[in-house]
Design a protein around this motif. Structure first.
Motif, PDB file in Angstrom:
ATOM      1  N   VAL A 173      -7.708  -3.129   5.654  1.00 49.57           N
ATOM      2  CA  VAL A 173      -8.263  -3.438   4.339  1.00 49.57           C
ATOM      3  C   VAL A 173      -8.139  -2.171   3.490  1.00 49.57           C
ATOM      4  N   ARG A 174      -7.623  -2.297   2.282  1.00 48.69           N
ATOM      5  CA  ARG A 174      -7.354  -1.110   1.468  1.00 48.69           C
ATOM      6  C   ARG A 174      -7.994  -1.221   0.087  1.00 48.69           C
ATOM      7  N   THR A 199       0.837  -1.201   0.000  1.00 43.40           N
ATOM      8  CA  THR A 199       0.000   0.000   0.000  1.00 43.40           C
ATOM      9  C   THR A 199       0.869   1.247   0.000  1.00 43.40           C
ATOM     10  N   ILE A 200       0.291   2.294  -0.551  1.00 37.82           N
ATOM     11  CA  ILE A 200       0.914   3.613  -0.466  1.00 37.82           C
ATOM     12  C   ILE A 200      -0.196   4.643  -0.424  1.00 37.82           C
ATOM     13  N   ASP A 201      -0.087   5.558   0.518  1.00 37.87           N
ATOM     14  CA  ASP A 201      -1.129   6.578   0.709  1.00 37.87           C
ATOM     15  C   ASP A 201      -2.511   5.950   0.858  1.00 37.87           C
ATOM     16  N   GLY A 202      -2.571   4.837   1.568  1.00 41.39           N
ATOM     17  CA  GLY A 202      -3.858   4.209   1.864  1.00 41.39           C
ATOM     18  C   GLY A 202      -4.482   3.431   0.728  1.00 41.39           C
ATOM     19  N   GLU A 203      -3.746   3.228  -0.359  1.00 44.75           N
ATOM     20  CA  GLU A 203      -4.301   2.473  -1.499  1.00 44.75           C
ATOM     21  C   GLU A 203      -3.407   1.271  -1.802  1.00 44.75           C
ATOM     22  N   LYS A 222      15.390   1.410  -8.995  1.00 39.08           N
ATOM     23  CA  LYS A 222      14.748   2.239 -10.022  1.00 39.08           C
ATOM     24  C   LYS A 222      13.285   1.825 -10.185  1.00 39.08           C
ATOM     25  N   THR A 223      13.024   0.518 -10.081  1.00 41.15           N
ATOM     26  CA  THR A 223      11.647   0.030 -10.203  1.00 41.15           C
ATOM     27  C   THR A 223      10.769   0.653  -9.127  1.00 41.15           C
ATOM     28  N   CYS A 224      11.258   0.653  -7.903  1.00 39.84           N
ATOM     29  CA  CYS A 224      10.472   1.214  -6.797  1.00 39.84           C
ATOM     30  C   CYS A 224      10.189   2.695  -7.029  1.00 39.84           C
ATOM     31  N   LYS A 225      11.190   3.412  -7.498  1.00 39.09           N
ATOM     32  CA  LYS A 225      11.027   4.865  -7.754  1.00 39.09           C
ATOM     33  C   LYS A 225       9.969   5.077  -8.827  1.00 39.09           C
ATOM     34  N   GLU A 226      10.040   4.281  -9.901  1.00 41.12           N
ATOM     35  CA  GLU A 226       9.098   4.446 -11.016  1.00 41.12           C
ATOM     36  C   GLU A 226       7.670   4.152 -10.565  1.00 41.12           C
ATOM     37  N   ILE A 227       7.509   3.102  -9.771  1.00 36.86           N
ATOM     38  CA  ILE A 227       6.160   2.749  -9.310  1.00 36.86           C
ATOM     39  C   ILE A 227       5.618   3.866  -8.430  1.00 36.86           C
ATOM     40  N   LYS A 228       6.472   4.393  -7.562  1.00 35.95           N
ATOM     41  CA  LYS A 228       6.040   5.468  -6.654  1.00 35.95           C
ATOM     42  C   LYS A 228       5.621   6.706  -7.451  1.00 35.95           C
ATOM     43  N   LEU A 229       6.438   7.053  -8.444  1.00 36.64           N
ATOM     44  CA  LEU A 229       6.122   8.223  -9.290  1.00 36.64           C
ATOM     45  C   LEU A 229       4.790   8.012  -9.990  1.00 36.64           C
ATOM     46  N   LEU A 230       4.604   6.827 -10.524  1.00 38.36           N
ATOM     47  CA  LEU A 230       3.378   6.527 -11.251  1.00 38.36           C
ATOM     48  C   LEU A 230       2.177   6.614 -10.323  1.00 38.36           C
ATOM     49  N   MET A 231       2.304   6.054  -9.130  1.00 37.48           N
ATOM     50  CA  MET A 231       1.172   6.064  -8.187  1.00 37.48           C
ATOM     51  C   MET A 231       0.792   7.482  -7.779  1.00 37.48           C
ATOM     52  N   ASN A 232       1.754   8.398  -7.824  1.00 36.88           N
ATOM     53  CA  ASN A 232       1.446   9.798  -7.501  1.00 36.88           C
ATOM     54  C   ASN A 232       0.643  10.484  -8.596  1.00 36.88           C
ATOM     55  N   THR A 233       0.675   9.889  -9.788  1.00 36.64           N
ATOM     56  CA  THR A 233       0.008  10.558 -10.913  1.00 36.64           C
ATOM     57  C   THR A 233      -1.363   9.989 -11.222  1.00 36.64           C
ATOM     58  N   ILE A 234      -1.667   8.786 -10.698  1.00 40.49           N
ATOM     59  CA  ILE A 234      -2.963   8.184 -11.080  1.00 40.49           C
ATOM     60  C   ILE A 234      -4.011   8.348  -9.988  1.00 40.49           C
ATOM     61  N   GLY A 237       9.341   2.953   1.097  1.00 42.12           N
ATOM     62  CA  GLY A 237       8.208   3.760   1.548  1.00 42.12           C
ATOM     63  C   GLY A 237       6.841   3.117   1.425  1.00 42.12           C
ATOM     64  N   PHE A 238       6.762   1.932   0.851  1.00 39.50           N
ATOM     65  CA  PHE A 238       5.483   1.247   0.754  1.00 39.50           C
ATOM     66  C   PHE A 238       5.226   0.466   2.040  1.00 39.50           C
ATOM     67  N   SER A 239       3.964   0.212   2.340  1.00 42.31           N
ATOM     68  CA  SER A 239       3.611  -0.644   3.472  1.00 42.31           C
ATOM     69  C   SER A 239       3.196  -2.016   2.952  1.00 42.31           C
ATOM     70  N   TYR A 240       3.239  -2.998   3.845  1.00 37.98           N
ATOM     71  CA  TYR A 240       3.127  -4.398   3.437  1.00 37.98           C
ATOM     72  C   TYR A 240       1.767  -4.989   3.784  1.00 37.98           C
ATOM     73  N   LEU A 241       1.154  -5.611   2.803  1.00 31.57           N
ATOM     74  CA  LEU A 241      -0.058  -6.392   3.062  1.00 31.57           C
ATOM     75  C   LEU A 241       0.244  -7.885   2.958  1.00 31.57           C
ATOM     76  N   SER A 242       1.000  -8.256   1.925  1.00 28.49           N
ATOM     77  CA  SER A 242       1.301  -9.673   1.718  1.00 28.49           C
ATOM     78  C   SER A 242       2.389  -9.806   0.673  1.00 28.49           C
ATOM     79  N   ASP A 243       3.055 -10.968   0.661  1.00 30.52           N
ATOM     80  CA  ASP A 243       4.034 -11.186  -0.404  1.00 30.52           C
ATOM     81  C   ASP A 243       3.590 -12.267  -1.379  1.00 30.52           C
TER      82      ASP A 243
END
Lengths: 276, 90
Positions: free
Chosen positions: A193-194, A107-111, A264-276, A134-140
């Motif tokens: 639950v998110r 999760t990030i920012d509650g989503e 780099k993958t983590c950075k890209e995912i974080k950037l993307l999540m900020n835009t959607i 910076g992400f939080s964990y629900l499951s692997d």
């Protein structure tokens, strides 16, 4: 004569599981792997009850109340595998209303976002990197989705790796067995639950210079989701469940993620999540 | 080798679902999912055990306003793939 007898109660998907163990190291193992799900003794009867027995290092067994079968293990990791496997199957039966996806969930920012991929692709390694970014964990590995609310429930067992990850040092209290590495994640857990926001269909690509993320169509997403669902046949019309996969895919953002460099993958995912 | 008189008929055990501008075919027996673009999906739906290849070509020409050669190439190509994937009884 061994008189050690301890009961551990777990709360998973609003259901209670009892694990009764006869040795200190079994207790420590369950505590370590499922610590984030441990709860007090519930008022109701547990929905699942297990007895885990260790005779010596090479002789262990597990039984479940209501099942006449007894399963034997010759190591702690094998016993853990049997416990996890049976519990996962039984939980799918108990919560057949949920759609279980074989994926990591963070999760990030509650989503919530899912990382969907077959075993061995790198879900858990990527999840570990994301937790440290910076992400939080629900499951692997298991993401149960409530189809009515399109929310993801947590299944925060210790993150299970098959090898030491290339980045982000593991904690000192990591449990190493003969086949697996179990990383305690209590401090990274999101026990809520998110709502599901995005699904990433993960491919490891050693040739990638940088991570590639691109949107996929609902059809492609649904096909991937279907292939990675554990109990989709229990849902949907005509016993196929295809319409359920399409419905879920159609309500979230779907991306193909070709990954090589974890940071780099983590950075890209974080950037993307900020835009959607 | 198929010709214009061949009447393609879909195999049992297939679930077809339109998804926006594409379609998915779930092959329950082989546990496979196939993803089709719009024109391939249209050709798939024409394989109803009544249309022969020539009829399907005519339908494609009319539906997509394309010439006979293009329609013919597309139909033969798509149906050949359907046969390779065991979606159509040969």
């Amino acid at each position: 004569m061994n008189s050690y007898n301890k009961k551990i109660y777990l709360s998973i998907f609003n259901r209670y599981i009892l694990a009764q163990v006869n040795s200190e190291d079994l207790y420590k193992m369950i505590n370590h792997v499922y610590g984030a799900m441990i709860t007090h003794k519930p008022k109701c009867e547990p929905h699942l009850s297990y007895i885990l027995i260790k005779i010596d290092l090479d002789h262990m067994s597990i039984t479940r109340e209501g099942d006449s079968s007894k399963y034997f293990a010759s190591s702690l990791s094998e016993l853990l595998f049997l416990f996890e496997k049976d519990m996962t199957i039984e939980l799918q039966k108990i919560r057949s209303d949920l759609l279980f996806i074989h994926s990591a969930a963070l999760t990030i920012d509650g989503e919530a976002i899912l990382l969907v991929a077959p075993s061995g692709t790198g879900k858990s390694t990527t999840a570990w990197a994301m937790i440290n970014s910076g992400f939080s964990y629900l499951s692997d590995e298991l993401a149960p989705i409530d189809l009515n609310s399109l929310t993801v429930m947590p299944y925060p067992h210790a993150l299970c790796l098959k090898a030491i990850p290339p980045i982000f040092k593991l904690p000192d209290d990591t449990l190493y067995t003969s086949h697996t590495i179990h990383v305690p994640i209590n401090e990274f857990c999101d026990n809520n639950v998110r709502p599901l926001k995005a699904i990433f269909y993960l491919e490891f690509n050693a040739e990638s210079v940088k991570p590639e993320i691109h949107r996929v169509t609902t059809a492609e997403a649904a096909a991937n989701l279907y292939a990675n669902s554990l109990n989709i046949l229990a849902h949907g019309e005509n016993d196929s469940g295809l319409n359920v996969a399409i419905k879920v895919a159609g309500q979230v953002n779907n991306y193909k993620l070709k990954s090589n460099d974890l940071e780099k993958t983590c950075k890209e995912i974080k950037l993307l999540m900020n835009t959607i | 080798m198929i010709n214009t008189l061949f009447i393609p008929c879909l195999r049992d055990g297939l679930v077809f679902q339109e998804v926006e501008s594409e379609s998915l075919i779930l092959d329950k027996d082989k546990e496979l999912i196939h993803q089709l673009n719009e024109s391939a999906a249209y050709i798939f739906t024409c394989c109803n055990g009544e249309n022969n290849i020539q009829s399907i070509i005519d339908l494609v020409m009319e539906n997509y306003a394309i010439d006979k050669e293009t329609a013919s190439n597309d139909v033969f190509h798509v149906i050949s793939n359907f046969i390779k994937l065991n979606l159509i009884n040969e």
